[in-house]
Design an enzyme around this catalytic site. Structure first.
Site: not given
Ligand code: SUG
Length: 439
Positions: A172, A246, A363
């Protein structure tokens, strides 16, 4: 060497479809009406404010969504509009997965090692395969293309292929990676949730760990990192179960500072000891559950903050506005800056559109530390000064809707609008034809 923050622009299909498991905000806010225009403007406002303060700021473009090549690969056929219509009718969740604007969270775009750390003194990138979720896994090929378009000079940069797309190598990106030190060879710190093969001992019970150690070891080998300056630690499985999907939801590190919760890692004391032994002068700010619980950290994204070095050498913490609204994190931040520690100042931003999908300030950015020569070799117009921020705001105003529900993803005109927007953006940023629809 200067750290450049490459922020992801939320795309025109930003919506709340609840696609991400283990991400409490995404699960909770599913089906809310989203405002893609506000999402993009909130991101640009953060970039502008940090650029105004003298921080090197750049931008990464959204991806083409809905992603027609993915829908075709999964058996949909006919014209692009037919495909969107039949996917909306037969498999709305699959359409939502192919329409997510999740590429905005560029901390998950890649793992980046600055040239000071690598065996050949080039900047190494490994785009993340993001195999834990289908909607994120489709980012990898386009991210690879975009990074190759921007960091095109092979004398300075190497963009590896993403790791094999298998659960054993679930990766990730930089969300689970920190780098400590300055312009000389630094220490790279990788945080994984599970091993690639075999049992790790403690595993989360409720949610799956997304990142594997095997992926990170492969990245360290590819990037040619010195083993003596590379550390691996396991994420606390209970934290994953509490919504820390994460590592950047529970800790942030930069330069000579690590700011994290007391429940971030397995064997936390030993991990911090190893870090202190490897990074001379490291200052650790460890927040106890009595001050901020893991639940409050997840709800406010206190640790999903950016740590930026100020001209006086002390740190600025760039945090989400939610941290000022929760009385416990607000009080903690007041105490943090009142004491004479390494963090001198906190600024908060309203990034609510992204936050509702579980994405805070950290993020939304990929850190790329560049020397002056490396930076000068980038021909794309991605460095965000006031003029580029103005141009991006105008572009958003011309192309983005201010309301989007998951059911609107089946509207074929959204596909056309999104392509028109991205076509114009690729010219504005001078990144060439990176999108499938342009090829
Ligand atoms: O992978 N949310 C992302 C958020 C990522 C956050 N990034 C970090 N923490 N670096 C995930 O969970 C939600 C999309 C949706 O529900 O349409 C989403 O993919």
């Amino acid at each position: 060497m200067t750290e450049v923050n490459f922020d992801g622009l939320p795309g025109p299909t930003h919506n709340y479809s609840g696609l991400a498991t283990g991400n409490l905000a995404s699960e909770k806010n599913a089906q809310l009406a989203a405002n893609p225009r506000a999402a993009a403007l909130q991101g640009i406002a953060k970039m502008r404010a940090l650029a105004d303060r003298g921080y090197a700021q750049a931008v990464l473009p959204p991806h083409e969504r809905p992603h027609l090549p993915s829908l075709r690969a999964l058996g949909f056929a006919g014209s692009d509009h037919d495909i969107v219509a039949s996917a909306a009718r037969d498999t709305p969740l699959l359409l939502a997965a192919c329409a997510s604007a999740s590429a905005m969270w560029t901390a998950n775009a890649a793992t980046v090692s600055p040239s000071a750390d690598t065996h050949d003194n080039r900047v190494h990138f490994t785009p993340a395969n993001l195999v834990s979720h289908f909607h994120r896994s489709i980012e990898a090929p386009v991210t690879t293309r975009v990074l190759r378009a921007i960091f095109a000079d092979a004398n300075h940069f190497i963009i590896h292929d993403p790791l094999p797309a298998a659960p054993q190598f679930g990766d990730e990106g930089a969300a689970n990676h920190m780098r400590f030190g300055g312009a000389q060879a630094g220490v790279e710190f990788f945080v994984y949730g599970r091993h690639a093969f075999g049992d790790t001992g403690g595993q989360p019970a409720r949610f799956a760990a997304r990142q594997t150690l095997g992926a990170q070891q492969a990245i360290a080998r590819r990037h040619g990192l010195a083993p003596s300056r590379t550390l691996f630690a396991q994420q606390n499985p209970q934290a994953i179960d509490a919504g820390v999907f994460h590592n950047d939801v529970i800790g942030v590190g930069a330069g000579h500072v690590l700011f994290c919760h007391a429940s971030a890692y397995v064997d936390q004391e030993a991990v911090l000891e190893r870090l202190r032994a490897s990074v001379p002068g490291l200052e650790t700010i460890v927040v106890d559950a009595r001050d901020v619980s893991v639940d409050d950290a997840v709800a406010t994204y206190l640790f999903n903050s950016q740590l930026l070095v100020r001209p006086d050498g002390r740190m600025l913490l760039v945090a989400p506005a939610e941290c000022r609204e929760n009385p416990r994190t607000a009080a903690y931040l007041d105490r943090l800056v009142a004491r004479d520690g390494p963090i001198a100042e906190v600024v908060t931003f309203d990034l609510r559109q992204s936050m509702r999908n579980g994405g805070g300030p950290a993020c939304l950015r990929l850190r790329v530390a560049l020397t002056a020569a490396e930076r000068a070799s980038v021909c794309a117009r991605v460095f965000a000064d006031a003029a580029l921020c103005d141009a991006l705001e105008g572009w958003v105003a011309r192309h983005y809707r201010d309301r989007l529900l998951p059911r609107d993803l089946g509207d074929p005109s959204l596909l056309d609008e999104s392509r028109r927007a991205l076509d114009e953006l690729s010219t504005l940023l001078a990144i060439g034809s990176v999108y499938d629809f342009q090829r």
